[in-house]
Design a protein around this motif. Structure first.
Motif, PDB file in Angstrom:
ATOM      1  N   SER A   1      -6.528   8.463  -0.915  1.00  0.00           N
ATOM      2  CA  SER A   1      -7.942   7.047  -0.812  1.00  0.00           C
ATOM      3  C   SER A   1      -7.637   6.108  -1.648  1.00  0.00           C
ATOM      4  CB  SER A   1      -9.354   7.746  -0.577  1.00  0.00           C
ATOM      5  OG  SER A   1      -9.089   8.574   0.106  1.00  0.00           O
ATOM      6  N   GLN A   2      -7.376   4.876  -1.523  1.00  0.00           N
ATOM      7  CA  GLN A   2      -7.256   3.856  -2.178  1.00  0.00           C
ATOM      8  C   GLN A   2      -8.641   3.399  -2.526  1.00  0.00           C
ATOM      9  OE1 GLN A   2      -5.564   0.223  -0.864  1.00  0.00           O
ATOM     10  NE2 GLN A   2      -4.634  -1.323  -2.005  1.00  0.00           N
TER      11      GLN A   2
ATOM     12  N   ASP B   1     -11.083   1.459  -6.040  1.00  0.00           N
ATOM     13  CA  ASP B   1     -10.921  -0.442  -6.404  1.00  0.00           C
ATOM     14  C   ASP B   1     -10.016  -0.041  -7.687  1.00  0.00           C
ATOM     15  OD1 ASP B   1     -12.906  -0.950  -5.127  1.00  0.00           O
ATOM     16  OD2 ASP B   1     -14.217  -1.228  -6.089  1.00  0.00           O
TER      17      ASP B   1
ATOM     18  N   ARG C   1      -6.780   2.587   3.821  1.00  0.00           N
ATOM     19  CA  ARG C   1      -6.902   2.902   2.297  1.00  0.00           C
ATOM     20  C   ARG C   1      -6.912   4.216   2.347  1.00  0.00           C
ATOM     21  NH1 ARG C   1      -9.429  -0.808  -0.869  1.00  0.00           N
ATOM     22  NH2 ARG C   1     -10.297   0.192  -1.542  1.00  0.00           N
ATOM     23  N   GLN C   2      -6.580   5.196   3.067  1.00  0.00           N
ATOM     24  CA  GLN C   2      -5.731   6.191   3.164  1.00  0.00           C
ATOM     25  C   GLN C   2      -4.059   6.737   3.150  1.00  0.00           C
ATOM     26  OE1 GLN C   2      -8.374   8.746   2.751  1.00  0.00           O
ATOM     27  NE2 GLN C   2      -9.267   6.514   2.879  1.00  0.00           N
TER      28      GLN C   2
ATOM     29  N   VAL D   1       0.785   5.757   5.009  1.00  0.00           N
ATOM     30  CA  VAL D   1      -0.063   4.903   4.634  1.00  0.00           C
ATOM     31  C   VAL D   1      -1.545   4.007   6.473  1.00  0.00           C
ATOM     32  CG1 VAL D   1      -1.365   2.558   3.519  1.00  0.00           C
ATOM     33  CG2 VAL D   1       0.648   3.797   3.386  1.00  0.00           C
TER      34      VAL D   1
ATOM     35  N   GLY E   1       2.451   2.088  -3.956  1.00  0.00           N
ATOM     36  CA  GLY E   1       1.050   2.338  -4.132  1.00  0.00           C
ATOM     37  C   GLY E   1       0.594   3.955  -4.262  1.00  0.00           C
ATOM     38  N   ALA E   2       0.419   4.321  -3.303  1.00  0.00           N
ATOM     39  CA  ALA E   2       0.183   5.523  -2.609  1.00  0.00           C
ATOM     40  C   ALA E   2       1.602   6.148  -3.076  1.00  0.00           C
ATOM     41  CB  ALA E   2       0.220   6.197  -1.001  1.00  0.00           C
TER      42      ALA E   2
ATOM     43  N   ARG F   1       0.655  -1.182  -0.161  1.00  0.00           N
ATOM     44  CA  ARG F   1      -0.522  -0.197  -0.017  1.00  0.00           C
ATOM     45  C   ARG F   1       0.907   1.098  -0.162  1.00  0.00           C
ATOM     46  NH1 ARG F   1      -3.510  -3.045   3.510  1.00  0.00           N
ATOM     47  NH2 ARG F   1      -1.724  -1.632   5.387  1.00  0.00           N
TER      48      ARG F   1
ATOM     49  N   GLY G   1      -6.864   1.566  -8.390  1.00  0.00           N
ATOM     50  CA  GLY G   1      -5.889   2.645  -8.135  1.00  0.00           C
ATOM     51  C   GLY G   1      -5.895   3.837  -7.095  1.00  0.00           C
ATOM     52  N   TRP G   2      -5.146   4.188  -6.845  1.00  0.00           N
ATOM     53  CA  TRP G   2      -4.715   5.677  -4.693  1.00  0.00           C
ATOM     54  C   TRP G   2      -5.418   6.527  -6.081  1.00  0.00           C
ATOM     55  CZ3 TRP G   2      -3.899   4.957  -0.695  1.00  0.00           C
ATOM     56  CH2 TRP G   2      -3.065   3.649   0.013  1.00  0.00           C
ATOM     57  N   ARG G   3      -5.742   7.452  -5.420  1.00  0.00           N
ATOM     58  CA  ARG G   3      -6.302   8.786  -6.048  1.00  0.00           C
ATOM     59  C   ARG G   3      -6.135   9.960  -5.066  1.00  0.00           C
ATOM     60  NH1 ARG G   3      -5.536   6.066 -10.627  1.00  0.00           N
ATOM     61  NH2 ARG G   3      -7.496   5.178 -11.166  1.00  0.00           N
TER      62      ARG G   3
END
Length: 144
Positions: free
Chosen positions: A115-116, A118, A101-102, A98, A38-39, A35, A120-122
């Motif tokens: 925020s994660q 479905d 999901r934040q 992380v 990804g972030a 995570r 991906g991270w945005r």
């Protein structure tokens, strides 16, 4: 077909349970790093897109509410509104935290929130600086 209930089948249960426990433990240990990576990638891609003037790509990395809020505030499409925002451009994250999901990324002296979703991270908020009080951050770009 007959079902066997002999000792031989029961003897396998501790071995199978041990193997399953090991797999779950290994997956659980790797999840936070996955995570974080990804972030970090999403935050880096957002900064690089801003730095290179690829505003369409940067807009695609915004969370839906953040993009909608920007377009509503600026009264123009994201790609045209984003250049006028005072956001960090092209700097790598110096740290990432992380929480489920934040994520919170430190980019220089500013903070980027993600925020994660479905897919991906945005980015949910960008250009944030500590403020203190009831509102701990003041952000140049944020969702509703």
């Amino acid at each position: 077909m007959a079902v066997r209930t002999g000792r031989r089948n029961w003897a396998r249960i501790p071995v199978l349970f041990g193997a399953l426990t090991a797999v779950v433990a290994l997956c659980a240990c790797g999840a936070p790093q996955t995570r974080q990576d990804g972030a970090s990638r999403a935050g880096r891609a957002f900064g690089e897109a801003l730095a290179s003037g690829a505003y369409g790509a940067a807009c695609a990395l915004l969370a839906p509410e953040s993009r909608e809020q920007l377009e509503e505030d600026e009264k123009r499409p994201c790609e045209r509104a984003l250049p006028s925002q005072d956001l960090p451009r092209g700097e790598g994250a110096s740290s990432v935290d992380v929480y489920g999901r934040q994520a919170l990324l430190q980019v220089g002296y500013e903070t980027l929130f993600l925020s994660q979703f479905d897919d991906g991270w945005r980015v949910t908020a960008a250009g944030c600086v500590p403020e203190g009080g009831d509102d701990p951050y003041r952000c140049a770009l944020k969702g509703a």
